[in-house]
Design a protein around this motif. Structure first.
Motif, mmCIF file in Angstrom:
data_model
loop_
_atom_site.group_PDB
_atom_site.id
_atom_site.type_symbol
_atom_site.label_atom_id
_atom_site.label_comp_id
_atom_site.label_asym_id
_atom_site.label_seq_id
_atom_site.Cartn_x
_atom_site.Cartn_y
_atom_site.Cartn_z
ATOM 1 N N SER A 252 -3.881 -10.600 11.613
ATOM 2 C CA SER A 252 -2.806 -9.638 11.879
ATOM 3 C C SER A 252 -3.011 -8.389 11.024
ATOM 4 C CB SER A 252 -1.450 -10.270 11.571
ATOM 5 O OG SER A 252 -1.337 -10.563 10.199
ATOM 6 N N SER A 253 -2.389 -7.316 11.432
ATOM 7 C CA SER A 253 -2.444 -6.109 10.617
ATOM 8 C C SER A 253 -1.620 -6.356 9.352
ATOM 9 C CB SER A 253 -1.925 -4.905 11.396
ATOM 10 O OG SER A 253 -0.587 -5.104 11.763
ATOM 11 N N ALA A 254 -1.924 -5.606 8.312
ATOM 12 C CA ALA A 254 -1.228 -5.787 7.040
ATOM 13 C C ALA A 254 -1.176 -4.462 6.300
ATOM 14 C CB ALA A 254 -1.922 -6.837 6.190
ATOM 15 N N ARG A 255 -0.190 -4.349 5.426
ATOM 16 C CA ARG A 255 -0.040 -3.187 4.563
ATOM 17 C C ARG A 255 -0.298 -3.639 3.137
ATOM 18 N NH1 ARG A 255 -0.008 2.143 5.194
ATOM 19 N NH2 ARG A 255 1.675 3.201 4.138
ATOM 20 N N TYR A 256 -1.222 -2.981 2.464
ATOM 21 C CA TYR A 256 -1.548 -3.255 1.072
ATOM 22 C C TYR A 256 -1.011 -2.099 0.230
ATOM 23 C CZ TYR A 256 -4.768 -6.765 2.854
ATOM 24 O OH TYR A 256 -5.307 -7.858 3.478
ATOM 25 N N SER A 257 -0.343 -2.422 -0.864
ATOM 26 C CA SER A 257 0.190 -1.368 -1.725
ATOM 27 C C SER A 257 0.302 -1.898 -3.146
ATOM 28 C CB SER A 257 1.553 -0.891 -1.221
ATOM 29 O OG SER A 257 2.486 -1.953 -1.250
ATOM 30 N N GLY A 258 0.572 -0.993 -4.064
ATOM 31 C CA GLY A 258 0.750 -1.397 -5.452
ATOM 32 C C GLY A 258 0.470 -0.252 -6.392
ATOM 33 N N GLU A 259 0.088 -0.625 -7.613
ATOM 34 C CA GLU A 259 -0.205 0.392 -8.615
ATOM 35 C C GLU A 259 -1.146 -0.174 -9.671
ATOM 36 O OE1 GLU A 259 2.931 1.563 -11.350
ATOM 37 O OE2 GLU A 259 3.957 -0.319 -10.967
ATOM 38 N N LEU A 260 -1.848 0.730 -10.337
ATOM 39 C CA LEU A 260 -2.700 0.390 -11.471
ATOM 40 C C LEU A 260 -2.033 0.950 -12.710
ATOM 41 C CD1 LEU A 260 -5.303 -0.688 -12.730
ATOM 42 C CD2 LEU A 260 -6.382 1.509 -12.170
ATOM 43 N N ARG A 261 -1.668 0.052 -13.630
ATOM 44 C CA ARG A 261 -1.003 0.471 -14.855
ATOM 45 C C ARG A 261 -1.449 -0.431 -15.999
ATOM 46 N NH1 ARG A 261 2.755 3.821 -15.245
ATOM 47 N NH2 ARG A 261 3.586 3.558 -13.157
ATOM 48 N N ASP A 262 -1.886 0.190 -17.084
ATOM 49 C CA ASP A 262 -2.300 -0.529 -18.292
ATOM 50 C C ASP A 262 -3.342 -1.608 -17.992
ATOM 51 O OD1 ASP A 262 -0.555 1.010 -19.865
ATOM 52 O OD2 ASP A 262 1.115 -0.344 -19.449
ATOM 53 N N GLY A 263 -4.288 -1.298 -17.100
ATOM 54 C CA GLY A 263 -5.363 -2.220 -16.792
ATOM 55 C C GLY A 263 -5.006 -3.344 -15.839
ATOM 56 N N VAL A 264 -3.766 -3.373 -15.365
ATOM 57 C CA VAL A 264 -3.322 -4.405 -14.421
ATOM 58 C C VAL A 264 -3.122 -3.762 -13.051
ATOM 59 C CG1 VAL A 264 -1.501 -6.067 -13.836
ATOM 60 C CG2 VAL A 264 -2.200 -5.762 -16.222
ATOM 61 N N LEU A 265 -3.784 -4.330 -12.062
ATOM 62 C CA LEU A 265 -3.641 -3.859 -10.688
ATOM 63 C C LEU A 265 -2.627 -4.740 -9.989
ATOM 64 C CD1 LEU A 265 -4.707 -1.946 -8.459
ATOM 65 C CD2 LEU A 265 -6.299 -3.777 -7.842
ATOM 66 N N LYS A 266 -1.484 -4.165 -9.651
ATOM 67 C CA LYS A 266 -0.472 -4.892 -8.885
ATOM 68 C C LYS A 266 -0.826 -4.715 -7.413
ATOM 69 C CE LYS A 266 3.714 -5.316 -10.164
ATOM 70 N NZ LYS A 266 5.094 -5.096 -10.583
ATOM 71 N N LEU A 267 -0.938 -5.826 -6.694
ATOM 72 C CA LEU A 267 -1.302 -5.822 -5.282
ATOM 73 C C LEU A 267 -0.196 -6.487 -4.486
ATOM 74 C CD1 LEU A 267 -3.412 -5.468 -2.968
ATOM 75 C CD2 LEU A 267 -4.247 -7.740 -3.564
ATOM 76 N N SER A 268 0.361 -5.761 -3.537
ATOM 77 C CA SER A 268 1.385 -6.270 -2.646
ATOM 78 C C SER A 268 0.786 -6.346 -1.246
ATOM 79 C CB SER A 268 2.585 -5.321 -2.670
ATOM 80 O OG SER A 268 3.535 -5.689 -1.710
ATOM 81 N N ILE A 269 0.877 -7.515 -0.611
ATOM 82 C CA ILE A 269 0.342 -7.718 0.733
ATOM 83 C C ILE A 269 1.506 -8.031 1.662
ATOM 84 C CG2 ILE A 269 -1.214 -9.054 2.197
ATOM 85 C CD1 ILE A 269 -2.753 -9.828 -0.370
ATOM 86 N N LEU A 270 1.675 -7.204 2.691
ATOM 87 C CA LEU A 270 2.743 -7.395 3.676
ATOM 88 C C LEU A 270 2.118 -7.507 5.068
ATOM 89 C CD1 LEU A 270 5.785 -7.595 4.238
ATOM 90 C CD2 LEU A 270 5.779 -5.103 4.528
ATOM 91 N N PRO A 271 1.857 -8.752 5.524
ATOM 92 C CA PRO A 271 1.318 -8.928 6.875
ATOM 93 C C PRO A 271 2.348 -8.543 7.928
ATOM 94 C CG PRO A 271 1.008 -10.905 5.539
ATOM 95 C CD PRO A 271 1.952 -10.021 4.806
ATOM 96 N N ALA A 272 1.887 -8.109 9.096
ATOM 97 C CA ALA A 272 2.782 -7.770 10.206
ATOM 98 C C ALA A 272 3.681 -8.965 10.503
ATOM 99 C CB ALA A 272 1.974 -7.399 11.443
ATOM 100 N N GLY A 273 4.960 -8.712 10.673
ATOM 101 C CA GLY A 273 5.914 -9.763 10.995
ATOM 102 C C GLY A 273 6.515 -10.456 9.791
ATOM 103 N N ALA A 274 5.964 -10.250 8.598
ATOM 104 C CA ALA A 274 6.514 -10.873 7.392
ATOM 105 C C ALA A 274 7.753 -10.100 6.947
ATOM 106 C CB ALA A 274 5.484 -10.900 6.277
ATOM 107 N N THR A 275 8.700 -10.801 6.348
ATOM 108 C CA THR A 275 9.920 -10.148 5.894
ATOM 109 C C THR A 275 9.821 -9.652 4.456
ATOM 110 O OG1 THR A 275 10.848 -12.287 5.264
ATOM 111 C CG2 THR A 275 11.387 -11.446 7.468
ATOM 112 N N SER A 276 8.915 -10.228 3.676
ATOM 113 C CA SER A 276 8.730 -9.773 2.294
ATOM 114 C C SER A 276 7.257 -9.912 1.920
ATOM 115 C CB SER A 276 9.616 -10.557 1.332
ATOM 116 O OG SER A 276 9.286 -11.911 1.361
ATOM 117 N N PRO A 277 6.785 -9.058 1.026
ATOM 118 C CA PRO A 277 5.372 -9.103 0.645
ATOM 119 C C PRO A 277 5.091 -10.198 -0.377
ATOM 120 C CG PRO A 277 6.476 -7.383 -0.576
ATOM 121 C CD PRO A 277 7.498 -7.967 0.382
#
Length: 120
Positions: free
Chosen positions: A78-103
């Motif tokens: 399925s399609s997905a949206r990847y988002s997040g941030e890089l802060r203090d050496g930690v990469l936060k990765l949020s994955i939200l697949p199509a149809g999911a209610t929360s990442p």
């Protein structure tokens, strides 16, 4: 462009490198990224571009796997949206697949290694 791994306040540019944590491995280069999890995988389409504030968003695909042999006629990822941030050496990765209610949210570190336990 070089990786931004240990930079506290990264500038804009393409994020690259090998990242891992929270039972997830992420490999990123100038062409996109590949996510590997115990029972899932995904692809980030195109470069992962950091904004001046360290945030990013990208489109891609995501696929849940199941134990045992995978069916040849199984649904395409399925399609997905990847988002997040890089802060203090930690990469936060949020994955939200199509149809999911929360990442699903993961915290990754550059160069870290995790052992994945594939679906059996």
């Amino acid at each position: 462009m070089a990786t931004h791994g240990a930079i506290a306040n990264p500038g804009p540019g393409n994020l690259q490198g090998q990242w891992a944590g929270d039972r997830l491995q992420l490999s990123i280069d100038d062409h996109g990224g590949r996510v590997q999890m115990d029972c899932a995988s995904g692809t980030i389409i195109g470069p992962l571009r950091l904004a001046a504030d360290g945030h990013y968003t990208a489109n891609g695909t995501f696929e849940q796997h199941q134990s045992g042999p995978q069916r040849g006629d199984a649904a395409a990822p399925s399609s997905a949206r990847y988002s997040g941030e890089l802060r203090d050496g930690v990469l936060k990765l949020s994955i939200l697949p199509a149809g999911a209610t929360s990442p699903e949210i993961f915290n990754l570190r550059e160069g870290a290694q995790v052992k994945l336990v594939r679906c059996l």
